[in-house]
Design an enzyme around this catalytic site. Structure first.
Site, PDB file in Angstrom:
ATOM      1  N   GLU A  40      54.975  69.394  86.934  1.00 18.64           N
ATOM      2  CA  GLU A  40      56.025  69.188  85.943  1.00 18.64           C
ATOM      3  C   GLU A  40      55.599  68.172  84.885  1.00 18.64           C
ATOM      4  O   GLU A  40      55.069  67.108  85.222  1.00 18.64           O
ATOM      5  CB  GLU A  40      57.294  68.680  86.643  1.00 18.64           C
ATOM      6  N   GLN A  86      58.537  79.051  89.632  1.00 13.94           N
ATOM      7  CA  GLN A  86      59.032  78.196  90.718  1.00 13.94           C
ATOM      8  C   GLN A  86      60.492  77.788  90.499  1.00 13.94           C
ATOM      9  O   GLN A  86      60.883  77.385  89.409  1.00 13.94           O
ATOM     10  CB  GLN A  86      58.184  76.930  90.845  1.00 13.94           C
ATOM     11  N   CYS A 108      59.113  68.312  95.883  1.00 17.70           N
ATOM     12  CA  CYS A 108      59.316  67.320  94.827  1.00 17.70           C
ATOM     13  C   CYS A 108      59.850  66.007  95.423  1.00 17.70           C
ATOM     14  O   CYS A 108      60.875  65.994  96.101  1.00 17.70           O
ATOM     15  CB  CYS A 108      60.273  67.851  93.775  1.00 17.70           C
ATOM     16  N   LYS A 113      56.528  76.281  98.751  1.00 19.41           N
ATOM     17  CA  LYS A 113      55.570  75.173  98.642  1.00 19.41           C
ATOM     18  C   LYS A 113      56.208  73.944  99.281  1.00 19.41           C
ATOM     19  O   LYS A 113      57.266  73.486  98.839  1.00 19.41           O
ATOM     20  CB  LYS A 113      55.232  74.922  97.180  1.00 19.41           C
ATOM     21  N   GLY A 115      46.078  69.538  98.247  1.00 21.27           N
ATOM     22  CA  GLY A 115      46.100  68.076  98.292  1.00 21.27           C
ATOM     23  C   GLY A 115      44.718  67.478  98.370  1.00 21.27           C
ATOM     24  O   GLY A 115      43.963  67.747  99.318  1.00 21.27           O
ATOM     25  N   GLY A 117      45.526  70.894  92.103  1.00 21.34           N
ATOM     26  CA  GLY A 117      46.449  70.301  91.140  1.00 21.34           C
ATOM     27  C   GLY A 117      45.706  69.385  90.197  1.00 21.34           C
ATOM     28  O   GLY A 117      45.053  69.824  89.239  1.00 21.34           O
TER      29      GLY A 117
HETATM   30  C1  LIG Z   1      52.768  64.955  87.674  1.00 19.97           C
HETATM   31  C2  LIG Z   1      52.967  65.921  88.802  1.00 19.97           C
HETATM   32  C3  LIG Z   1      53.942  66.910  88.697  1.00 19.97           C
HETATM   33  C4  LIG Z   1      54.152  67.814  89.752  1.00 19.97           C
HETATM   34  N1  LIG Z   1      55.101  68.793  89.612  1.00 19.97           N
HETATM   35  C5  LIG Z   1      55.283  69.699  90.612  1.00 19.97           C
HETATM   36  C6  LIG Z   1      56.201  70.783  90.472  1.00 19.97           C
HETATM   37  O1  LIG Z   1      56.848  70.974  89.427  1.00 19.97           O
HETATM   38  N2  LIG Z   1      56.349  71.624  91.538  1.00 19.97           N
HETATM   39  C7  LIG Z   1      55.639  71.472  92.705  1.00 19.97           C
HETATM   40  O2  LIG Z   1      55.817  72.250  93.647  1.00 19.97           O
HETATM   41  N3  LIG Z   1      54.745  70.483  92.842  1.00 19.97           N
HETATM   42  C8  LIG Z   1      54.539  69.606  91.825  1.00 19.97           C
HETATM   43  N4  LIG Z   1      53.599  68.623  91.960  1.00 19.97           N
HETATM   44  C9  LIG Z   1      52.736  68.581  93.168  1.00 19.97           C
HETATM   45  C10 LIG Z   1      51.435  69.372  92.932  1.00 19.97           C
HETATM   46  O3  LIG Z   1      51.714  70.743  92.735  1.00 19.97           O
HETATM   47  C11 LIG Z   1      50.472  69.219  94.119  1.00 19.97           C
HETATM   48  O4  LIG Z   1      51.103  69.694  95.266  1.00 19.97           O
HETATM   49  C12 LIG Z   1      50.038  67.765  94.327  1.00 19.97           C
HETATM   50  O5  LIG Z   1      49.639  67.182  93.115  1.00 19.97           O
HETATM   51  C13 LIG Z   1      48.893  67.667  95.350  1.00 19.97           C
HETATM   52  O6  LIG Z   1      47.795  68.418  94.925  1.00 19.97           O
HETATM   53  P1  LIG Z   1      46.506  67.731  94.230  1.00 19.97           P
HETATM   54  O7  LIG Z   1      46.059  66.614  95.132  1.00 19.97           O
HETATM   55  O8  LIG Z   1      45.522  68.868  94.121  1.00 19.97           O
HETATM   56  O9  LIG Z   1      46.963  67.203  92.898  1.00 19.97           O
HETATM   57  C14 LIG Z   1      53.377  67.712  90.932  1.00 19.97           C
HETATM   58  C15 LIG Z   1      52.394  66.718  91.019  1.00 19.97           C
HETATM   59  C16 LIG Z   1      52.175  65.830  89.988  1.00 19.97           C
HETATM   60  C17 LIG Z   1      51.092  64.780  90.126  1.00 19.97           C
END
Ligand SMILES: Cc1cc2nc3c(=O)[nH]c(=O)nc-3n(C[C@H](O)[C@H](O)[C@H](O)COP(=O)(O)O)c2cc1C
Length: 338
Positions: free
Chosen positions: A16, A75, A105, A147, A208, A231
């Site tokens: 987001e 989503q 979230c 998720k 993650g 992410g």
């Molecule tokens: C700034 C930010 C916004 C995120 N927004 C969402 C979202 O809208 N929906 C969601 O399911 N996860 C959201 N996440 C979680 C990510 O999809 C992901 O699960 C999380 O960052 C862990 O993965 P990573 O270590 O590869 O970043 C968000 C994470 C961050 C850092």
């Protein structure tokens, strides 16, 4: 071939306020991603108008895929099964190929209003929310996915929540391997994703802290999952998914992404975002991106220090592409021709 070296799919995580339609296009154009997910659409007690869906998922007007052809899943975040179902049906009518549900979230405002990770405290509510969407999509051929994080305060209900999502009708799960309480603090607990995977009969995707090819390999080996979601790393290293894909196809490890390539993507983002928002906003979006990049990249870290005080777009972009001040000072002057 071991089970973990079997070809796996890679999803681009929803983020987001960070991964928008432009970013989705830029990142999927580099190859490697098999699907992407929009930022969440928040569902409360109304049927949202089409413009809300189109704002968060402009790709709906173009076959719900990025220009490179990568499907865009939409989503939803909420807790009311009936309203979630109503809005899921609406999103499907607008062209969404898959409805993903957010149970991760951590935002206090969202959790206070009973959405995101807060539902993980009560598995039967996870089941009810997924079932509301599943029922609404019945006969449409459009799947619902979920998720999840590993829990709210702790991991006690991790497996129960995953099984609840499956019982509600989820076709697959993405598990962000941390609880809400753990926020984004390393490590991600890939071993817990294995426990979940062993207890459900649907595809489980590990998510993650996968920042490199080596971490990709380890996350798959430890979780036993075939598919992953990236992410922050997709922003930190926009060619990571393509490099993983190349390694899977050929066994060859490509060199690390050069700064020029990262910079080119940031510049392209600035050009495109600049058509929609004022320059000052573009600068803060670029800083946000660079801030994520610097978490795992020394050069991006040094650039961030140099750039963080610049507020105007043109000097920002000039400094972004210029040699680092420290480096330039270290570099000996070019030799004069004899
Ligand atoms: C700034 C930010 C916004 C995120 N927004 C969402 C979202 O809208 N929906 C969601 O399911 N996860 C959201 N996440 C979680 C990510 O999809 C992901 O699960 C999380 O960052 C862990 O993965 P990573 O270590 O590869 O970043 C968000 C994470 C961050 C850092």
């Amino acid at each position: 071939m071991s089970s973990t070296s079997a070809v796996g799919r890679i999803g681009l995580a929803p983020m987001e306020g960070v991964i928008d339609v432009i970013t989705r296009d830029l990142l999927t154009a580099r190859g490697g991603f098999d699907w992407v997910v929009t930022e969440f659409v928040r569902v409360t007690d109304t049927r949202l108008p089409p413009r809300v869906f189109h704002r968060l998922c402009p790709e709906l007007a173009a076959g719900a895929a990025t220009p490179s052809g990568t499907p865009v899943h939409l989503q939803l975040l909420g807790s009311n099964p009936e309203k979630l179902g109503d809005n899921a049906r609406h999103a499907a009518e607008l062209g969404a190929p898959c409805i993903d549900m957010n149970f991760g979230c951590p935002a206090k405002t969202v959790n206070r209003h009973d959405g995101g990770a807060s539902l993980l405290q009560t598995p039967r509510r996870v089941e009810a929310a997924v079932a509301g969407v599943h029922r609404a999509l019945e006969g449409s051929g459009i799947p619902v996915t979920a998720k999840l994080r590993l829990g709210f305060e702790d991991k006690r209900l991790a497996v129960d929540c995953a099984r609840a999502a499956e019982a509600g009708g989820a076709a697959s799960l993405v598990v962000h391997a941390r609880t809400r309480r753990e926020g984004y603090r390393p490590p991600a607990h890939w071993r817990w994703v294995r426990r979940i995977r062993q207890r459900v009969g649907i595809d489980t995707v590990v998510n993650g802290d996968i920042w490199t090819l080596e971490e990709y390999q380890r996350a798959r080996a430890i979780s036993g999952c075939r598919h992953v979601m990236l992410g922050r790393a997709a922003l930190a290293d926009p060619l990571l998914a393509a490099r993983i894909h190349h390694w899977q196809a050929t066994g060859e490890v490509l060199p690390a992404t050069r700064w020029q390539d990262r910079c080119a993507i940031l510049e392209e983002y600035a050009r495109r975002a600049g058509r929609a928002v004022p320059d000052k906003v573009v600068v803060s979006l670029l800083k946000q991106w660079l801030n994520i990049m610097r978490q795992h990249d020394r050069e991006a870290g040094e650039r961030f220090v140099e750039l963080r005080r610049i507020r105007e777009l043109t000097p920002f972009l000039t400094a972004l592409g210029a040699p680092l001040v420290a480096q330039a000072e270290d570099t000996p002057p070019p030799r004069q021709p004899a």
